[in-house]
Enzyme design. Structure first.
Site, PDB file in Angstrom:
ATOM      1  N   ASP A  93       0.157  -2.792   2.960  1.00  0.00           N
ATOM      2  CA  ASP A  93      -0.977  -3.082   2.094  1.00  0.00           C
ATOM      3  C   ASP A  93      -0.521  -3.103   0.645  1.00  0.00           C
ATOM      4  O   ASP A  93       0.246  -2.237   0.200  1.00  0.00           O
ATOM      5  CB  ASP A  93      -2.044  -1.999   2.301  1.00  0.00           C
ATOM      6  CG  ASP A  93      -3.294  -2.214   1.460  1.00  0.00           C
ATOM      7  OD1 ASP A  93      -3.476  -3.329   0.932  1.00  0.00           O
ATOM      8  OD2 ASP A  93      -4.084  -1.258   1.355  1.00  0.00           O
TER       9      ASP A  93
ATOM     10  N   HIS B 283      -3.887  -4.771   4.694  1.00  0.00           N
ATOM     11  CA  HIS B 283      -5.206  -4.361   4.252  1.00  0.00           C
ATOM     12  C   HIS B 283      -6.263  -4.760   5.285  1.00  0.00           C
ATOM     13  O   HIS B 283      -6.239  -5.865   5.821  1.00  0.00           O
ATOM     14  CB  HIS B 283      -5.530  -5.015   2.906  1.00  0.00           C
ATOM     15  CG  HIS B 283      -6.661  -4.359   2.184  1.00  0.00           C
ATOM     16  ND1 HIS B 283      -6.533  -3.150   1.549  1.00  0.00           N
ATOM     17  CD2 HIS B 283      -7.956  -4.742   2.013  1.00  0.00           C
ATOM     18  CE1 HIS B 283      -7.686  -2.810   1.001  1.00  0.00           C
ATOM     19  NE2 HIS B 283      -8.567  -3.762   1.270  1.00  0.00           N
TER      20      HIS B 283
ATOM     21  N   SER C 280     -11.523   0.319   1.333  1.00  0.00           N
ATOM     22  CA  SER C 280     -11.235  -0.589   0.227  1.00  0.00           C
ATOM     23  C   SER C 280     -12.161  -0.286  -0.949  1.00  0.00           C
ATOM     24  O   SER C 280     -12.177   0.833  -1.462  1.00  0.00           O
ATOM     25  CB  SER C 280     -11.331  -2.038   0.699  1.00  0.00           C
ATOM     26  OG  SER C 280     -10.776  -2.917  -0.246  1.00  0.00           O
TER      27      SER C 280
END
Length: 333
Positions: free
Chosen positions: A270, A300, A168
């Site tokens: 995601d 995610h 991320s």
């Protein structure tokens, strides 16, 4: 009169109009390092800059620490955790356990960086801290005296087999650590053999289709993503800033620099999936080496939230295969 709340990120981080910042700090949100070892991996914390609050957590298979194996040096992974540049720490259970599993599965020294967080410290603070962490690693291969050397790195780490990894926001950091320094040559004498970006966090003012279609109750929603960027980017910036948008005019020209081979993991559910695919295609068009893994059913952060699911296991396998292939290609040369 109480100051008005101007930002609220999932109730964990609140920012008020008078500049006050509230963070949930439950002791149960943090895990202590353990030299005794967990799941066959020992860990310890090292402070790199006390004034800045910059620290790292090191992970090492216990068999090496206990001298139960031959003195074989292990590849080193410098890992940058996610959290939108605003949340989390190497000591959070999800990231601590992920690092444990990574060290045990791959057989590597893992260094998880405790970088400064926004909005108290807006970008490029996180980049600066992670670059400093890599400089610290590099110092172990040189004679410089800018940093105190660590015995684990001196005794067990193979500095000719260093990998960057981030998930991320950490994936964004892994990208920027190389790009802001102009390529892999900047990190000689260590050898950056590869970068592993898991659901990297990029953005722009123009939304992608997957962002527009993202449900509000997703693990990472557009609302939360936008809040992270507002809190993390330099004041007065929009999401087309080079820190957010690697395609923006002011971003480093990646086609002109040497990048390490990349493995990019994308979640099929995601919100960031379109940006992940675009990033990979763009790098391929620039002539860079890019491998892509798609976990079609995953949202995610699946690797941290569901560490034992098949997709998480497959991610670990792909990371191990990617690292092995980079080492084999280096030997073949």
């Amino acid at each position: 009169m109480a100051s008005a709340e101007v930002e609220n990120v999932m109730g964990i981080l609140k920012v008020y109009g008078n500049g006050t910042i509230f963070r949930v700090e439950d002791p149960e949100m943090f895990v202590q390092a353990s030299l005794q070892g967990e799941d066959g991996v020992a860990s310890k914390d090292v402070v790199l800059n006390e004034k800045l609050g910059l620290w790292v957590r090191l992970f090492l298979p216990s068999s090496h620490l206990q001298q139960q194996t031959e003195n074989r040096r292990l590849p080193l992974i410098l890992y940058f955790h996610g959290g939108g540049f605003c949340l989390a720490s190497p000591a959070m259970p999800q990231f601590h356990n992920f690092s444990l599993k990574l060290s045990a599965t791959v057989g590597a020294v893992v260094i998880s960086v405790g970088y400064r967080l926004a909005p108290e410290h807006r970008l490029p603070a996180a980049y600066d801290d992670c670059i400093t962490a890599l400089e610290w690693v590099t110092s172990h291969a040189a004679d410089g005296e800018d940093f105190e050397h660590d015995p684990w790195l001196q005794s067990y780490a193979d500095l000719s087999a260093v990998y960057l990894m981030g998930d991320s926001a950490g994936g964004n950091i892994a990208h920027q650590v190389v790009a802001l320094r102009g390529g892999v040559e900047a990190w000689s004498p260590i050898k950056l053999r590869g970068s592993i970006l898991v659901q990297p966090f990029f953005g722009s003012d123009q939304c992608t289709r997957s962002e527009k279609e993202c449900p509000r109750d997703a693990v990472l929603s557009l609302e939360v993503s936008d809040a992270f960027w507002r809190l993390a980017l330099p004041l007065g910036s929009n999401r087309d800033h080079p820190f957010s948008n690697p395609w923006s005019p002011g971003a480093p020209k990646l086609e002109e620099m040497s990048l390490p081979p990349l493995l990019v993991a994308i979640g099929g559910r995601d919100m960031l999936r379109d940006r992940g695919h675009d990033y990979c295609e763009w790098l391929k068009q620039c002539g860079k080496s890019v491998e892509v893994m798609v976990a079609e059913e995953e949202e995610h952060g699946f690797y941290a939230l569901k560490p034992h699911c098949p997709s998480s296991q497959r991610l670990m396998e792909r990371i191990s295969q990617f690292m092995s292939s980079r080492l084999e290609s280096a030997i073949d040369r």
